[in-house]
Write an enzyme that holds these catalytic residues in place. Structure first.
Site, PDB file in Angstrom:
ATOM      1  N   ASP A 226       0.808  -1.287  -0.145  1.00 26.43           N
ATOM      2  CA  ASP A 226      -0.015  -0.098  -0.060  1.00 26.43           C
ATOM      3  C   ASP A 226       0.665   1.131   0.004  1.00 26.43           C
ATOM      4  OD1 ASP A 226      -3.046   0.458   0.378  1.00 26.43           O
ATOM      5  OD2 ASP A 226      -1.766   2.153   1.528  1.00 26.43           O
ATOM      6  N   TYR A 374      -3.816  11.179   0.830  1.00 24.02           N
ATOM      7  CA  TYR A 374      -4.133  10.670  -0.399  1.00 24.02           C
ATOM      8  C   TYR A 374      -4.364  12.052  -1.304  1.00 24.02           C
ATOM      9  CZ  TYR A 374      -5.680   5.947   0.444  1.00 24.02           C
ATOM     10  OH  TYR A 374      -5.623   4.523   0.467  1.00 24.02           O
ATOM     11  N   HIS A 431      -4.670  -7.902   0.222  1.00 24.56           N
ATOM     12  CA  HIS A 431      -3.939  -6.519   0.303  1.00 24.56           C
ATOM     13  C   HIS A 431      -3.157  -6.389   1.633  1.00 24.56           C
ATOM     14  CE1 HIS A 431      -3.362  -2.391  -0.391  1.00 24.56           C
ATOM     15  NE2 HIS A 431      -3.736  -1.980   0.800  1.00 24.56           N
TER      16      HIS A 431
END
Length: 455
Positions: A226, A374, A431
């Site tokens: 990630d 983000y 993930h």
């Protein structure tokens, strides 16, 4: 048919041209100040301070009151997790959170490993530092930086750490023993959030690089998935001579020429370097790439544009926070879990572990600051930053877990990481690799280090 062959040839040459450009580039190291106000003229305090996670009855009682006042919307019939977190299962989670979950016990679990804080570029950076309990005669521990992502935290690594610091005791052999450092990204958990705009993955990489130097490590390995994969990649781009090896379980390499090869991949598999396993994991393209991206990327658009707005709601409601985060631990672990009434959450994780992650976000009030990461990385100039075009010139290993959000073939990885020495198709996992499959990750990391260091 001839048109398809011509098109495939042109695309193949384009792929070869892009993949063959191995420029020896590095990112400028630079500097930064992310604390409030102007940078002080006095030197920064570089001391490393012990830290302990703490809680109180007041904190727990406030949480319980908020859980008791939750207003849930009944789910549609047979909706399972297709509309998001199913409210029927959420009621079960909330009942356990209120009456069965022992936060004080989990705080003791968190304090099992030594915690520290140190000030870097105006921010208090939190990290855990775990040394091997024993070392074989004549051996030294290998420094390893492990970096989490969103919506994870340093706690994701708690089950893999003993496999790395004491592998022989866990049946993994004693050839490679690691000394593990797991920091919290600024604005996540116990690391202080930036007061200024612009703290992106490169700035974070520089901070973590400074952290490793401050701990006395001139050379070290780095591992991440990630955001952690991007941060560790950036460290290798900033200071390649200090990174002995880079191990990833996710890679940001989806650029234009890769997308073009997808269209003809099954028919010209060998031309584009796709294996049969790659084809299994990527096709049918509409479902496994495009539809999957559309289903799972709504949160990303929100957090890349207006993170503070949704952050207000999530930071005020532990129930909303839990639903928002745990939904990712369902579908990002395995997309088929959408078809289950409970989202499959307890197939890979315990509620205690999941709620510990939620509590780290809740008690520190860092959901909004974590989401800003983000916007800082993708909300302004996505795919136009220098690091996104720059190759990584350090030995690299990649673990391809089959239920990852997007599969990245070896050819794609090698286009950005030309010194790829290990690429593994993992038998299972998604993930949250370190959290889900700690033994698989530890074994692959050991295999990679063995190839870097040789016999």
């Amino acid at each position: 048919m001839w048109l398809e062959i011509l098109l495939a040839s042109v695309l193949g040459l384009a792929v070869y041209w892009f993949a063959s450009r191995d420029k020896e580039e590095t990112l400028p190291l630079g500097d930064g100040w992310w604390g409030p106000g102007a940078r002080p003229t006095a030197p920064e305090d570089e001391s490393i301070r012990p830290f302990k996670v703490e809680t109180s009855d007041e904190e727990i009682n406030d949480l319980h009151r908020r859980i008791e006042k939750a207003r849930l919307t009944p789910p549609l019939e047979d909706s399972r997790f297709h509309y998001g977190f199913n409210a029927h299962y959420l009621q079960k989670v909330l009942a356990y959170w209120r009456d069965g979950f022992d936060w004080k016990k989990q705080v003791a679990v968190l304090n099992r490993y030594p915690h520290f804080k140190t000030r870097i570029e105006g921010l208090d950076i939190h990290f855990i530092h775990v040394k091997p309990p024993r070392l074989p005669a004549g051996r030294s521990a290998k420094p390893l930086l492990m970096v989490h992502g969103w919506p994870g935290c340093f706690f994701e690594f708690y089950n893999v750490i003993p496999l790395l610091t004491d592998p022989k005791a866990h049946g993994l052999g004693g050839e490679h023993v690691f000394e593990v450092v797991c920091p919290s990204i600024p604005g996540y958990g116990f690391s202080e959030a930036a007061s200024k705009k612009g703290l992106n993955s490169v700035a974070t990489a520089r901070i973590f690089y400074k952290l490793m130097l401050r701990l006395g490590f001139r050379e070290f390995y780095a591992q991440g998935g990630d955001w952690g994969s991007l941060i560790c990649t950036n460290i290798a781009q900033l200071a390649p001579s200090h990174v002995k090896g880079l191990h990833l379980n996710m890679a940001f390499v989806l650029r234009g020429f890769h997308v073009l090869t997808l269209l003809l991949g099954p028919r010209f598999r060998r031309l584009f370097g796709y294996t049969e396993r790659d084809v299994e994991l990527m096709y049918p393209l509409r479902e496994k790439m495009f539809h999957s991206l559309l289903r799972e990327s709504g949160y990303m658009h929100i957090q890349c544009t207006k993170p503070d707005t949704v952050g207000c709601a999530l930071n005020d409601s532990p129930v909303g926070l839990a639903a928002y985060i745990l939904e990712k631990f369902s579908t990002w672990t395995n997309s088929d879990f959408r078809d289950l009434e409970d989202g499959g959450l307890e197939r890979k994780f315990s509620l205690d572990s999941l709620l510990t992650v939620i509590m780290i976000y809740w008690t520190t009030g860092t959901i909004t600051s974590s989401q800003r990461f983000y916007k800082e990385n993708m909300g302004r100039s996505f795919l136009s930053e220098p690091h996104e075009r720059m190759k990584v010139q350090v030995p690299t290993g990649f673990a391809a877990f089959p239920s990852e959000l997007l599969h990245v073939p070896e050819r794609w990885v090698k286009s950005k990481y030309p010194k790829l020495v290990s690429y593994s198709y993992m038998p299972r996992g998604g993930h949250f690799a370190a959290f889900e499959e700690p033994e698989l990750l530890a074994r692959d990391l050991g295999k990679f280090v063995g190839r870097v260091e040789g016999p």
